[in-house]
Design an enzyme around this catalytic site. Structure first.
Site, PDB file in Angstrom:
ATOM      1  N   ASP A 112       0.910  -1.065  -0.057  1.00 19.72           N
ATOM      2  CA  ASP A 112      -0.228   0.103  -0.065  1.00 19.72           C
ATOM      3  C   ASP A 112       0.973   1.351   0.011  1.00 19.72           C
ATOM      4  O   ASP A 112       1.929   0.983   0.280  1.00 19.72           O
ATOM      5  CB  ASP A 112      -0.856  -0.223   1.127  1.00 19.72           C
ATOM      6  CG  ASP A 112      -1.929   1.143   1.282  1.00 19.72           C
ATOM      7  OD1 ASP A 112      -2.210   1.642   0.259  1.00 19.72           O
ATOM      8  OD2 ASP A 112      -1.818   1.652   2.339  1.00 19.72           O
ATOM      9  N   THR A 167      -0.496   4.777   0.999  1.00 18.76           N
ATOM     10  CA  THR A 167      -0.598   5.825   2.189  1.00 18.76           C
ATOM     11  C   THR A 167      -0.492   4.931   3.380  1.00 18.76           C
ATOM     12  O   THR A 167      -1.278   4.166   3.905  1.00 18.76           O
ATOM     13  CB  THR A 167      -2.234   6.369   1.929  1.00 18.76           C
ATOM     14  OG1 THR A 167      -2.291   6.852   0.878  1.00 18.76           O
ATOM     15  CG2 THR A 167      -2.275   7.336   3.201  1.00 18.76           C
ATOM     16  N   ASP A 223      -1.243  -0.934   6.249  1.00 19.28           N
ATOM     17  CA  ASP A 223      -1.407  -0.346   7.414  1.00 19.28           C
ATOM     18  C   ASP A 223      -2.999  -0.195   7.709  1.00 19.28           C
ATOM     19  O   ASP A 223      -3.143   0.166   8.830  1.00 19.28           O
ATOM     20  CB  ASP A 223      -0.657   0.926   7.464  1.00 19.28           C
ATOM     21  CG  ASP A 223      -1.345   2.057   6.736  1.00 19.28           C
ATOM     22  OD1 ASP A 223      -1.759   1.796   5.812  1.00 19.28           O
ATOM     23  OD2 ASP A 223      -1.685   3.073   7.267  1.00 19.28           O
TER      24      ASP A 223
END
Length: 1089
Positions: free
Chosen positions: A330, A332, A744
């Site tokens: 990922d 961000t 996250d």
């Protein structure tokens, strides 16, 4: 705090007009949950049942049954019982510990008092809708509701009210402005979200585990083959030689040669069972557990800012970390900090955010917000022109910030007068509301039907009529409010591509200018959103609201009908502008990606950002580099366009087409493996969301996979969580490679679970990713240490362990096989029974565990300096079927030396005093002593890193052997239990002879001589990367430093003159200078890294 009278329901019964469950059934249910697998009464039977489902344990239980049959067994029962009981005990203790720990962890995450997860306010929502306010949420969920839609309605006073997610208050909510209310607790106990989502976790197996299953089956087949040969030999021996013994050893009735061979077969199954040692599985678990502790204890993976250490949440995948070929990340919060700051914006065609030259000369960069007493002192902005536009009451600027202050789901808390604290479901939304706050449009509070803001010092309350919430499909959020003047307005914010599709045609010119600004923002790596609004007609809105109410109370197709209504009202919007938020890279991300790329690991970034933003972040973090031969952009709007773009990219990389499949290789159910295709140069691929949707279709997925796998880096933009998982599954399906996914947030969970190994970043978006992961830490940069150090060491140690373990056990077992030809195939053991029992448990257990826990080919510093050391793990070079058969051949040779050399040395041999020494017990002692010395020396050759612990284990095990041997062969033990200790006096009578020690020395030399010769020639003629690095380390080349200090790199002049860094369209004015400067900075970073 208000008084809440609540009822706990394990199943949500409906009130007021809907069927109720019977109260007898209702009160029988409790909100108690059970997370443990065992209890004190079921632990022993249930755990034993689970353990004997393993083939190895069931196999040894079968051997134990055979050993109690006198006609078959030539070994005592304790040779199998002792190892089996020890293995079952250790495994049971581990299972009990895991069960207790998992229960404690769950209690820590969610105490029992919080299992009453969701509260439904039934009556007070109708009578006091203004009173109850959700103002404080549990941070673990980060304000992101994930509640399954309730397709139910509530009938009260003749009116229907939809019971949807908006009427649900999540765990940890605080009710304010009301003294009391009635509440209904939904989904308590076993039906809480935590328990519903905690179903059986998919058990992940490593590639070594899968290979071991195949090898164990081969070993079983080979065991049956050896036993068959020995049984046939027994049959011929009985027919030719056995008749001569019938005079003094008559056969029992019905026992002929064939029946004797049948019994001999099963006898040898017992004797040769050590080719599948039961201690192997326990040793593997101990090694994995120890290497997991190394990850937990690694201080260099500890993030002090958040007090977050690295955590190995599983103990079964450590060696898989040393074989990663594809990383799916990922962006961000994983590559970036997920700490958003409002950086720039475009309002009515004018861009704001650049530092003006006048203020640059005065060195007064930061805007002064002292005119606003409610401003956040931590907020910084550099363009004074925007503040001036706000003070001059520019209507478009005011509308822009009014939208930011109203269109959100942020909750405000004001502990002291003027001290506002915002709690947002995403950092983006918090940054936008904070920006509006500082520019004079302060979001102050909200109720279920109103939003209060302060506009340039004036308190205003807007009636909240509807929220059209954001989701991954809509990619936008809208809010409908009524101003204090009675004006109806819809405010909308979302992805620019989505907003542009819904704009009024009169906005075409403004859209073109705003698009230029958006491209400029995205080119600088900023996250962008487009803002629009629409004035609504009162009559039309009332009709739409009635249809919205009817759709929300529908039991069938509720979501699709609501989506149609949203689409209807969110059209003909008027563009206001766009926002640009900066999300800075985490520390060490470019260096980490560069190191992983050198280790031949391909990194794919799967992000929801727009293409320009993701591409620029790719350049910033060294994922894409200007030195690449080309970066292909796939943005087709139809399947044909996407297919053609993929083919064009592949043709550019490799004009001559080869076969795309590996010859005669499949992955279960006939799925063919796709070969790795070599290309000249390095390439990158960027594909957006709608093109990816076409590329993942069955008819095109192989085209996409072939093209993407030929590239060094891949970036997928505007992807949904489902698409992330689909990309991972596609690579797993067709590539023989180990995949790792790292993220996250909750939108990364599906990707993390789909990959072979999932890594969670404990960041700003809660603990969802961490709780679903196999490993977790706080920063992306720790990934290189996890893979290049811990992963590579774990893989290397496990491979060395398996090679050595099979060697020592095959050698041990094959000696029995050769002895069978000299004992009339009678299933007589060549060793003492106690030596057979203790060989794997005592004499050779600790040395191999020491090697498997402490061995290093090079230290961690050199592992970073030479990331190419990671490549052999990707190619399975350290342990494979080929390596296994080499090990078997080596064992066959060693066993022949260990049997025939002692046999020849003792043939017709006498002691120094003239007494005969060539008896069975002396031969058994000599053979087992030679065996132990040979395998110990082989272990020393395998070890690359000697520690005090390793040395103690090796020497201590040899000392333990002699201590136990002299004790068991003593007179005292024989007098205590003559039948169990028949080798009385053998040790002291045999080991005091010089020819015995000369035999031990000769066998040891002959066993290791081929290994030493092979390794010497191999290192000289065909050294591996490990050999080269270790030679450099031994030669001390790393300690030499050159005096040449000019910091420059070859090819930089070619880069400047080639114009490649100007490949992207040039920007005008100061933007052009900034873009050029950014490229030069990136190049400079590459030089100095």
């Amino acid at each position: 705090m208000p008084i809440i009278q609540s009822t706990f329901l394990s199943h949500p019964g409906m009130l007021c007009g809907l069927p109720r469950p019977s109260f007898a059934a209702l009160w029988r249910k409790t909100n108690a949950i059970k997370t443990s697998k065992y209890n004190p009464f079921t632990f022993l039977p249930l755990n034993l049942f689970e353990q004997f489902q393993r083939i190895a344990n069931a196999y040894f239980l079968f051997l134990l049954v055979l050993q109690v049959i006198p006609q078959i067994s030539s070994l005592s029962w304790f040779t199998t019982v002792v190892p089996l009981v020890l293995v079952l005990t250790v495994t049971a203790a581990k299972d009990a510990t895991d069960d207790i720990v998992s229960k404690c962890v769950l209690c820590t995450i969610s105490p029992l008092k919080n299992f009453t997860t969701w509260i439904l306010d039934v009556l007070s929502y109708i009578n006091y809708t203004h009173a109850c306010l959700n103002s404080s949420f549990h941070s673990e969920y980060n304000l992101k509701p994930a509640v399954s839609p309730l397709s139910r309605t509530l009938t009260y006073a003749g009116q229907k009210y939809p019971l949807d997610n908006e009427k649900i208050l999540l765990r940890g909510c605080t009710l304010r402005n009301t003294e009391w209310c009635f509440g209904l607790v939904l989904f308590a106990g076993p039906e809480t979200k935590l328990m519903q989502n905690s179903g059986k976790t998919t058990f992940k197996r490593t590639s070594i585990d899968r290979l071991m299953n195949v090898l164990v089956l081969c070993i079983f087949g080979f065991l049956a083959f050896m036993c068959t040969i020995l049984a046939i030999g027994n049959c011929f021996w009985e027919m030719n030689e056995g008749s001569q013994f019938m005079v003094f050893l008559p056969r029992q009735d019905g026992n002929n040669a064939a029946f004797s061979a049948f019994l001999t077969f099963w006898s040898y199954v017992i004797i040769l069972n050590t080719v599948v040692p039961i201690s192997l599985y326990v040793s593997v678990e101990i090694i994995r557990l120890g290497n997991s502790f190394y990850i937990d204890w690694d201080r260099k993976m500890y993030f002090s800012r958040y007090n977050t250490p690295a955590e190995a949440r599983t103990t079964t995948l450590n060696e898989e970390l040393g074989q990663i070929k594809y990383i799916f990340s990922d962006k961000t919060g994983t590559l970036t900090q997920n700490v958003m700051t409002f950086n720039k914006c475009s309002i009515n065609g004018k861009s704001y955010g650049e530092i003006q030259k006048f203020y640059l000369q005065l060195r007064n960069y930061t805007v002064d917000f002292s005119f606003n007493p409610l401003a956040d002192p931590r907020f910084m902005f550099h363009d004074h022109a925007l503040v001036e536009a706000v003070k001059l009451e520019d209507p478009e600027v005011h509308a822009f910030f009014r939208l930011l202050a109203l269109c959100h789901t942020v909750m405000a808390e004001e502990k002291k007068e003027g001290e506002l604290f915002y709690q947002a479901q995403s950092p983006d939304e918090g940054a936008l509301v904070t920006a509006a706050r500082n520019f004079g449009f302060v979001f102050r509070s909200r109720t279920p039907d109103s939003v209060s803001i302060v506009e340039m010092g004036e308190e205003r309350s807007y009636e909240l009529l509807a929220i059209l919430d954001f989701n991954n499909v809509r990619k936008r959020m809208s809010i409908i409010v009524r101003s204090p003047e009675g004006k109806l307005c819809l405010y909308c914010k979302g992805a620019d591509t989505i907003i542009y599709e819904r704009l009024h045609q009169s906005c075409s010119k403004l859209m073109d200018v705003t698009t230029e600004h958006l491209n400029e923002f995205a080119g600088e790596g900023l996250r962008t959103l487009a803002l629009a609004y629409k004035n609504l007609d009162e009559e039309y809105f009332n009709q739409w609201k009635q249809r919205h109410h009817e759709a929300s109370t529908e039991l069938d197709n509720q979501e699709s009908k609501l989506d149609e209504l949203y689409e209807e009202i969110e059209k003909d919007l008027l563009l206001l502008g766009a926002t640009a938020i900066e999300d800075k890279l985490q520390d060490g991300v470019p260096q980490t990606i560069e190191q992983l790329s050198k280790a031949n690991i391909k990194i794919w970034v799967l992000t929801g950002d727009k293409q320009e933003t993701a591409e620029n972040i790719g350049y910033s973090c060294n994922l894409l580099r200007e030195e690449m031969n080309d970066v292909f952009i796939v943005s087709g709007n139809s399947p044909e366009d996407v297919r053609q773009e993929l083919r064009n990219a592949r043709t550019s990389m490799k004009p001559v087409e080869d076969s795309m499949f590996l010859p005669e290789r499949t992955l279960g159910k006939g799925v063919k493996l796709i070969a790795d295709e070599l290309v000249n140069g390095e390439y990158g691929l960027v594909i957006n969301g709608h093109s990816l949707a076409y590329a993942l279709e069955g008819s095109m997925e192989l085209e996409f996979l072939r093209t993407a796998c030929m590239c060094k880096a891949v970036i997928c933009c505007r992807v949904t969580p489902l698409q992330k998982a689909q990309v991972v599954e596609l690579v797993k399906k067709y590539k023989q490679a180990v995949t790792l996914a790292i993220g996250d947030g909750a939108n990364d969970v599906s990707m993390i679970k789909a990959a072979h190994i999932g890594v969670g970043i404990s960041g700003q978006e809660g603990m969802q990713a961490v709780l679903s992961s196999d490993y977790s830490f706080a920063q992306f940069r720790f990934l290189q240490r996890l893979l290049l150090v811990h992963g590579r060491w774990s893989y290397l140690r496990m491979c060395k362990f398996l090679r050595y373990f099979f060697y020592k056990n095959f050698t041990f077992t094959f000696v029995h096989f050769w002895y069978g030809f000299f004992c009339g195939f009678s299933a007589q053991t060549v060793y003492d029974e106690w030596f057979i029992t203790l060989y794997n448990l005592v004499y050779t257990a600790l040395p191999v565990l020491g090697m498997s826990l402490f061995d290093q080919d090079v230290n961690d510093v050199w592992s970073f300096q030479y990331p190419q050391l990671y490549i052999p793990g990707q190619l399975n070079l350290y342990f494979s079927k080929k390596a296994f058969f080499k090990c078997a051949l080596h064992s066959c040779y060693s066993s022949m030396v260990l049997f025939f050399i002692p046999y020849a040395a003792m043939h017709n041999t006498v002691r120094d005093d003239g007494k005969d020494v060539a008896d069975y017990q002396s031969f058994a002692l000599l053979t087992q002593t030679c065996l132990l010395f040979a395998v110990t020396i082989q272990l020393g050759l395998e070890m690359s890193y000697w520690t005090a612990v390793n040395t103690f284990f090796v020497l201590g095990s040899l000392a333990m052997y002699f201590a136990v041997t002299f004790t068991m062969y003593s007179n005292g033990m024989f007098l205590i239990l003559p039948s169990a200790f028949p080798f009385i006096g053998t040790a002291r009578n045999s080991l005091n002879q010089p020819n015995m020690w000369l035999t031990i020395l000769l066998t040891s030399i002959l066993c290791v001589l081929p290994v030493v010769t092979y390794r010497f020639l191999f290192i000289q003629l065909c050294p591996t990367i490990n050999d080269k690095v270790r030679m450099d380390l031994l030669n001390g080349s790393a300690s030499r430093r050159s005096g040449y200090a000019f910091s420059h790199a070859q090819g930089y002049g070619d880069l400047v003159t080639s114009g490649r860094f100007l490949r992207r369209p040039a920007l005008s004015g100061s933007s052009e200078f900034h873009a050029t400067l950014m490229n030069l900075r990136r190049r400079k970073q590459n030089i100095y890294m």
